[in-house]
Scaffold this motif. Structure first.
Motif, PDB file in Angstrom:
ATOM      1  N   LYS A  79       0.817  -1.218   0.000  1.00 26.70           N
ATOM      2  CA  LYS A  79       0.000   0.000   0.000  1.00 26.70           C
ATOM      3  C   LYS A  79       0.848   1.264   0.000  1.00 26.70           C
ATOM      4  O   LYS A  79       0.578   2.204  -0.741  1.00 26.70           O
ATOM      5  N   GLU A  92       2.476   1.795  -3.334  1.00 29.09           N
ATOM      6  CA  GLU A  92       1.510   2.249  -4.328  1.00 29.09           C
ATOM      7  C   GLU A  92       1.258   3.751  -4.216  1.00 29.09           C
ATOM      8  O   GLU A  92       1.230   4.467  -5.218  1.00 29.09           O
ATOM      9  N   ARG A  93       1.066   4.232  -2.978  1.00 28.34           N
ATOM     10  CA  ARG A  93       0.804   5.663  -2.784  1.00 28.34           C
ATOM     11  C   ARG A  93       1.997   6.509  -3.211  1.00 28.34           C
ATOM     12  O   ARG A  93       1.836   7.565  -3.820  1.00 28.34           O
ATOM     13  N   GLN A 116       2.209   6.584  -6.975  1.00 28.89           N
ATOM     14  CA  GLN A 116       1.115   7.391  -7.511  1.00 28.89           C
ATOM     15  C   GLN A 116       1.434   8.880  -7.415  1.00 28.89           C
ATOM     16  O   GLN A 116       1.213   9.642  -8.364  1.00 28.89           O
ATOM     17  N   VAL A 156      -2.662   3.093  -9.449  1.00 28.53           N
ATOM     18  CA  VAL A 156      -1.497   2.236  -9.243  1.00 28.53           C
ATOM     19  C   VAL A 156      -1.909   1.117  -8.310  1.00 28.53           C
ATOM     20  O   VAL A 156      -2.458   1.374  -7.230  1.00 28.53           O
ATOM     21  N   TYR A 157      -1.693  -0.116  -8.710  1.00 33.87           N
ATOM     22  CA  TYR A 157      -1.885  -1.194  -7.749  1.00 33.87           C
ATOM     23  C   TYR A 157      -0.943  -2.353  -8.052  1.00 33.87           C
ATOM     24  O   TYR A 157      -0.578  -2.611  -9.184  1.00 33.87           O
ATOM     25  N   ILE A 158      -0.533  -2.969  -6.972  1.00 40.05           N
ATOM     26  CA  ILE A 158       0.243  -4.209  -7.050  1.00 40.05           C
ATOM     27  C   ILE A 158      -0.645  -5.287  -6.465  1.00 40.05           C
ATOM     28  O   ILE A 158      -1.094  -5.180  -5.324  1.00 40.05           O
ATOM     29  N   LEU A 198       1.573  -5.674 -11.573  1.00 38.00           N
ATOM     30  CA  LEU A 198       1.746  -4.235 -11.361  1.00 38.00           C
ATOM     31  C   LEU A 198       0.996  -3.519 -12.468  1.00 38.00           C
ATOM     32  O   LEU A 198       1.222  -3.785 -13.654  1.00 38.00           O
TER      33      LEU A 198
END
Length: 465
Positions: A341, A344-345, A348, A356-358, A392
Motif C-alpha cells: 500500500k 503504491e501511494r 502514484q 497504481v496497484y500491485i 503491477l
C-alpha cells in the motif's frame, strides 16, 4: 510571563515565554481584585493544546484593564505555517481568569495545522483557514465559526460518533463545537479510516458540512455533503477508481449511516482481452453498501467477481462460487496485511498517475491449498502456482475520455521449459468515442532472443435499457 502559566488551564494553553511591562493599579487584592491600567506584552510565545495545535508567537500586544475586565488589543500572531489575527477578552474573579474568549482568523495567505480527533472526525496534518471564536465557559472550550480545509487528511469514522459515551468525569477539558466546514481540492477524505477505507478521494470545492458536537454529553449532528473528485471505492478487495462520488450526511445521536453515490471502474484482463468493470451505487447506505457491477464486454456478476480475484477462484466462472473459495477471496484481513500500500501511494504521487496497484494472490492461494480436500493433487511448480496473476498496473487519465495504461504480470505457463512462470507486459490507450470504446494495446515479448510485438485493437459498446 512564564510565571503566570498556572493561571491558565494547562489543557488549553501553556505559557512558554514573554515579558510584561506597564502601569497598573489595583484594589481588593487579597480577596477579589479589580485592576485599572495598561500593560504591554512583548515577545509572547505559547503552546496551544486544543484545536489549533503547535507553537504560537512570538508576538506583542497591549492589555487594557478596567475593573474585573481585561481586553487584549488585536495583534498579528505568527504560527508554524502563517499568520493569524488574534484578539482576546476575559474576566478576573478571585484571582481566577474566567470568560476567556479568543477571536482567531487566519490571514489571506496563511493556514494553521489541525491535528486532532473530534469524536468520529480525525484531522491529520490538515492545513486550514479558520475564522473562529474560542471561549472558556466553566472549564469547557467553546468553538464557533468556520473552517476551510485546504489540504491534508480528514477521516470520518461512524464508530467514533456512535461509540462515544459521555464522560464528564474525565480529567481532559470538555469542548463544544459548531463549525461550518468547506474544502479545497487537495484534501483527502477517508471513510471510515485510512487503514482500510471503503471510500476515499479528494474533496471538491462544492463540499460543505456543518458539525455540532458536545464532548461532555456526546450530543452531535453532522449535516451536508462531500463531493469527491477522483478516488477509490473498495469492493471485493479491489480498489475501483472513482470518477464521480457523493457522500450525503444527515447524522445525529440516533444513527450514523451516510448515503453513498458512486460511479467507479476497474480494468482487468481476461483470456479474451481487456475488460472494463463499472461499479454504480445510488444513495446506498454505508452499512448496506451493495453497488451493482457491469462490464464491457458483458459478464455476469459472478464471472466478474471471479475475474477480480485474479484467478484464485474457480476457473469455470459459469458455476456458483464455492463457499470456501468465496470466504478466502473476500476475507478482510488479507488487504490489511498488504505490504504494497505505501509503495503504491508513493508511486502514484511521484508519477502523478491516477491508478497504481500491485496485486498478489500468494496468500489466498496458500490458504486454498491449506484447506483443499486431500484428494486434490499438489501443484507441479509451487512458485509458479503462487506467483500466477501477480501484477503491477499503472493508469493515467489524460482527459475524461482518454486513458493510458501499462501492466506487468506473472503468468503460469505449462509450455515454458525451465520454469512454468512467465512475465507478460502490456501497454495501451483507451478512447471513449461517440462510436464506442476503442482500445489499442501492444504486448512486447522475447521469443528465442528476438523482440516480438503483438497488437490488439478492439471496439465495444453497450446498450442500457
Amino acid at each position: 510571563l512564564k510565571a503566570l502559566g498556572p493561571l491558565l488551564p494547562k489543557d488549553f494553553l501553556v505559557m512558554e515565554g514573554g515579558r510584561l511591562s506597564g502601569n497598573l493599579s489595583g484594589k481588593n487584592l487579597l480577596t477579589d481584585p479589580e485592576f485599572n491600567g495598561e500593560l504591554r506584552i512583548s515577545s509572547l510565545t505559547v503552546e496551544s493544546k486544543t484545536l489549533v495545535t503547535g507553537r504560537i508567537g512570538p508576538f506583542s500586544t497591549s492589555l487594557i484593564f478596567s475593573g474585573k475586565n481585561f481586553e487584549a488589543m488585536p495583534a498579528s500572531v505568527p504560527l508554524e505555517n502563517g499568520i493569524v489575527g488574534l484578539s482576546a477578552s476575559g474576566l478576573i474573579e478571585r484571582w481566577t481568569i474566567s470568560d476567556l474568549k479568543f477571536n482567531v482568523a487566519t490571514g489571506d495567505n496563511s493556514v494553521v495545522t489541525l491535528s486532532a480527533k473530534l469524536a468520529g472526525i480525525t484531522m491529520i496534518d490538515a492545513k486550514a483557514k479558520i475564522n473562529m471564536v474560542l471561549s472558556l465557559d466553566n472549564d469547557a472550550v467553546l468553538a464557533d465559526g468556520s473552517v476551510f480545509f485546504e489540504r491534508g487528511q480528514v477521516l470520518i469514522d461512524p464508530q467514533g460518533f456512535m461509540g462515544q459515551e459521555p464522560s464528564p468525569g474525565d480529567a481532559g477539558m470538555a469542548y463544544r463545537i459548531q463549525a461550518a466546514m468547506t474544502f479545497g481540492k487537495q484534501l483527502e477524505v477517508y471513510l471510515p479510516d485510512n487503514k482500510l477505507p471503503l471510500v476515499r478521494g479528494f474533496a471538491a470545492p462544492t463540499s460543505k458540512l456543518l458539525l455540532k458536537f458536545d464532548s461532555d454529553t456526546g450530543d452531535f449532528s453532522l449535516d451536508g455533503k462531500i463531493d469527491l473528485k477522483s478516488g477509490y471505492v473498495l469492493y471485493y478487495l479491489r480498489n475501483f477508481f472513482l470518477k464521480e462520488g457523493v457522500i450525503d450526511f444527515a447524522e445525529n445521536n440516533t444513527k450514523f449511516n451516510p448515503l453513498i453515490t458512486a460511479k467507479a471502474e476497474l480494468r482487468e484482463a481476461s483470456p479474451q482481452g481487456p475488460v472494463r468493470i463499472s461499479l454504480a451505487a445510488e444513495r446506498s447506505p454505508l452499512n448496506e453498501l451493495r453497488p451493482s457491477l457491469s462490464s464491457v464486454p458483458s459478464y455476469s456478476e459472478t464471472q466478474l467477481i471471479a475475474l477480480m480475484s485474479g484467478g484464485v477462484l474457480a476457473t469455470d466462472t459459469t458455476e456458483t462460487l464455492d463457499i470456501r473459495e468465496a470466504a478466502i477471496a473476500s476475507s478482510e484481513f488479507i488487504p490489511q496485511l498488504n505490504i504494497f500500500k505505501t509503495f503504491e501511494r508513493n508511486v502514484q504521487k511521484a508519477l502523478g498517475v491516477d491508478i497504481v496497484y500491485i496485486r498478489s494472490t500468494f496468500m489466498q492461494r496458500w490458504l486454498l491449498d491449506l484447506t483443499k480436500p486431500a484428494t486434490e493433487a499438489n501443484p507441479e511448480d509451487p512458485l509458479a502456482r503462487y506467483m500466477d496473476q501477480s501484477e503491477l498496473y499503472i493508469g493515467k487519465y489524460l482527459t475524461d475520455s482518454v486513458f493510458l495504461h501499462a501492466g506487468l504480470k506473472f503468468r503460469e505457463d505449462p509450455l515454458e521449459s525451465a520454469s512454468r512462470l512467465r512475465l507478460d507486459s502490456e501497454f495501451g490507450i483507451e478512447l471513449d468515442s461517440p462510436f464506442g470504446l476503442i482500445n489499442w494495446s501492444i504486448t512486447p515479448s522475447w521469443n528465442e532472443g528476438s523482440l516480438v510485438t503483438g497488437q490488439q485493437l478492439s471496439l465495444s459498446w453497450r446498450y442500457v435499457f
